[in-house]
Design an enzyme around this catalytic site. Structure first.
Site, short mmCIF file in Angstrom:
data_model
loop_
_atom_site.label_atom_id
_atom_site.label_comp_id
_atom_site.label_asym_id
_atom_site.label_seq_id
_atom_site.Cartn_x
_atom_site.Cartn_y
_atom_site.Cartn_z
N HIS A 62 0.87 -1.27 -0.10
CA HIS A 62 -0.21 0.10 0.02
C HIS A 62 0.74 1.21 0.16
O HIS A 62 1.65 1.72 0.94
CB HIS A 62 -0.72 0.16 1.26
CG HIS A 62 -1.62 -1.40 1.10
ND1 HIS A 62 -3.16 -1.02 0.56
CD2 HIS A 62 -1.81 -2.81 1.49
CE1 HIS A 62 -3.54 -2.07 1.20
NE2 HIS A 62 -2.82 -3.12 1.87
N ASP A 152 -9.25 -4.64 -1.77
CA ASP A 152 -7.71 -4.52 -0.84
C ASP A 152 -8.13 -4.27 0.09
O ASP A 152 -8.00 -2.90 -0.16
CB ASP A 152 -6.50 -5.58 -1.01
CG ASP A 152 -5.49 -5.96 0.14
OD1 ASP A 152 -6.13 -6.86 0.69
OD2 ASP A 152 -5.06 -4.87 0.32
N HIS A 232 -2.93 -12.48 1.34
CA HIS A 232 -2.88 -13.01 2.91
C HIS A 232 -3.51 -13.37 3.83
O HIS A 232 -4.73 -13.05 4.79
CB HIS A 232 -2.46 -11.09 3.80
CG HIS A 232 -4.07 -10.35 3.35
ND1 HIS A 232 -5.50 -11.13 3.30
CD2 HIS A 232 -3.95 -8.72 3.31
CE1 HIS A 232 -5.89 -10.12 3.03
NE2 HIS A 232 -5.44 -8.77 3.33
N ASP A 305 1.93 -6.67 2.18
CA ASP A 305 0.40 -6.26 2.38
C ASP A 305 1.94 -4.76 3.09
O ASP A 305 0.84 -4.27 4.33
CB ASP A 305 -0.02 -6.85 3.53
CG ASP A 305 -1.44 -6.75 3.60
OD1 ASP A 305 -1.64 -5.02 2.73
OD2 ASP A 305 -1.82 -6.46 4.88
ZN LIG Z 1 -3.64 -4.65 1.76
#
Ligand SMILES: [Zn+2]
Length: 429
Positions: A62, A152, A232, A305
């Site tokens: 991100h 997501d 994830h 992530d």
């Molecule tokens: Zn994520």
């Protein structure tokens, strides 16, 4: 421009290569790999005792630009990636505005080109505004250059929308990345539901919140014959279902994060908000299942992530802190310390999950040292020990649960298109 990497242990799972030798890079391409190359070059990198691998790919980060530049920008995020040994990242669309259209996608690509240190591949939203109600213009996003589709951060709660998404994505040769979470089961929870949540008095999120959605998405992947990538994955049940789906020949792939294969819900004791992630850190039996899934190939990919937040956002009561942990700059030493040195994965197995496997899922011609391919290369010192110091992170996010941990096996050189962008922790681009 000729660059020679001398005397390293070259591990390229895509070509079943694991041997000591030299890598010659000419004009940004891999020109030759052999035991001893003696030619005139502009620069030599001594890699004796080091691991030389294809440039690492993180398919789940991100970067907060556009919209949340106080958390991370493309400039700082790609510097963190380079510091962590990653030459390519795929960024999730939950920016502001959401990357559900050509304009946002183009902006990300433009910024990455101007200010990025490594390659950035945007992931487009599945639904407009990631609201889960109406499909995004998937054809337009494909044309704009997205490498996958995901909402997501949020699940696609409506099964009918998920079905259509899988069908459309397949037409455009894109994989849907599922954030598997039943919001009704998860609502109000701050950590894994179990013994520790009871002791801490924090409302828990049951494993079922993830598993019911993993089950649904696998069923829809089978119905549509479309590829599905589960982001994830965090529970033993999810690993079991992904394993079963693969055994039945479905195009189901999965990823696990370093924090889920390293930590358990015990890490929440002390209420450090860096441990507040979604999905939450689970029980030790869940973590063991993730390790087994990594070992037997059920889990194809290790992805961070990477979720940076500003300090003041995380320095609040546990319940109020946003979810997420930074991951780019600790991923490699966690893989080495927790997986390779513990005998869970071989070097080759670990590197495959960071190179050729994510490249295949995203359809990228990267993640290999094949002759003639783009010279993205990562060099890792398997012996180097260092204590994680978040103050030294290139990322604006300091929200790491590994702060103060002593880890072994750090990236020491990152090469993108034949250019050294990180050496000994310094960003050179
Ligand atoms: Zn994520």
């Amino acid at each position: 421009m000729r660059l020679l990497i001398k005397g390293g242990r070259i591990i390229d799972p895509a070509n079943n290569l694991d041997s000591i030798g030299d890598v010659l890079i000419v004009d940004g391409k891999i020109a030759e790999i052999s035991e001893n190359i003696e030619v005139q070059v502009n620069k030599t990198v001594d890699a004796e005792g080091m691991i030389v691998t294809p440039g690492l790919i993180d398919m789940h980060v991100h970067f907060r630009e556009p919209g949340y530049e106080h958390k991370e920008t493309i400039a700082t995020g790609t510097r963190a990636a380079a510091a962590g040994g990653f030459t390519s990242v795929a960024c999730m669309p939950n920016t502001n505005p959401i990357n559900d259209n050509q304009a946002v996608c183009s902006l990300i690509k433009q910024k990455a080109k101007e200010e990025g240190v490594v390659k950035v591949f945007p992931i487009g939203a599945v639904t407009k505004g990631s609201q889960g109600e109406e499909l995004a213009e998937i054809g337009e996003l494909k044309e704009a250059g997205v490498v996958a589709l995901s909402d997501d951060g949020k699940p696609i709660s409506n099964g009918e929308i998920m079905r259509r998404a899988l069908e459309y994505a397949q037409m455009f040769n894109l994989t849907i990345i599922s954030h598997a979470e039943d919001l009704n089961l998860a609502v109000g929870g701050f950590m894994h539901e179990g013994y520790v949540s009871t002791v801490l008095g924090l409302r828990g999120i049951p494993s079922a919140a993830e598993e019911t959605m993993v089950a649904r998405d696998i069923i829809l992947a089978e119905l549509t014959g479309s590829p599905l990538h589960i982001a994830h994955l965090s529970t033993a049940g999810s690993v079991r279902m992904a394993r079963d789906a693969k055994a039945r020949g479905l195009m189901v792939t999965a990823e696990a994060t370093p924090h889920h294969f390293t930590l358990t819900d015990e890490a929440v004791v002390g209420y450090h908000t860096a441990t507040k992630v979604n999905p939450p850190l689970r029980s030790s039996s869940d973590r063991d299942a993730i390790l087994a899934g990594l070992k037997d190939g059920t889990i194809d990919v290790i992805a961070t992530d990477h979720a940076p937040h500003a300090r003041e956002e995380k320095e609040v009561e546990y319940a109020y802190a946003p979810n997420g942990m930074v991951g780019l700059e600790t991923a490699v030493p966690l893989v080495v310390s927790q997986l390779i040195n513990q005998g869970i994965l071989t070097w080759s197995e670990a590197i495959a999950k960071l190179t050729v496997n994510p490249a295949r899922i995203l359809g990228l011609p990267l993640g290999t040292l094949s002759i003639g391919s783009t010279a993205d290369v990562t060099i890792i010192d398997p012996q180097q020990e260092a204590v994680v110091d978040t103050a030294k992170f290139q990322s604006m996010g300091k929200n790491s649960a590994f702060s103060g941990w002593k880890l072994q096996g750090w990236p020491i050189c990152t090469i993108v298109d034949g250019q050294i962008v990180m050496q000994s922790g310094k960003i050179l681009a």
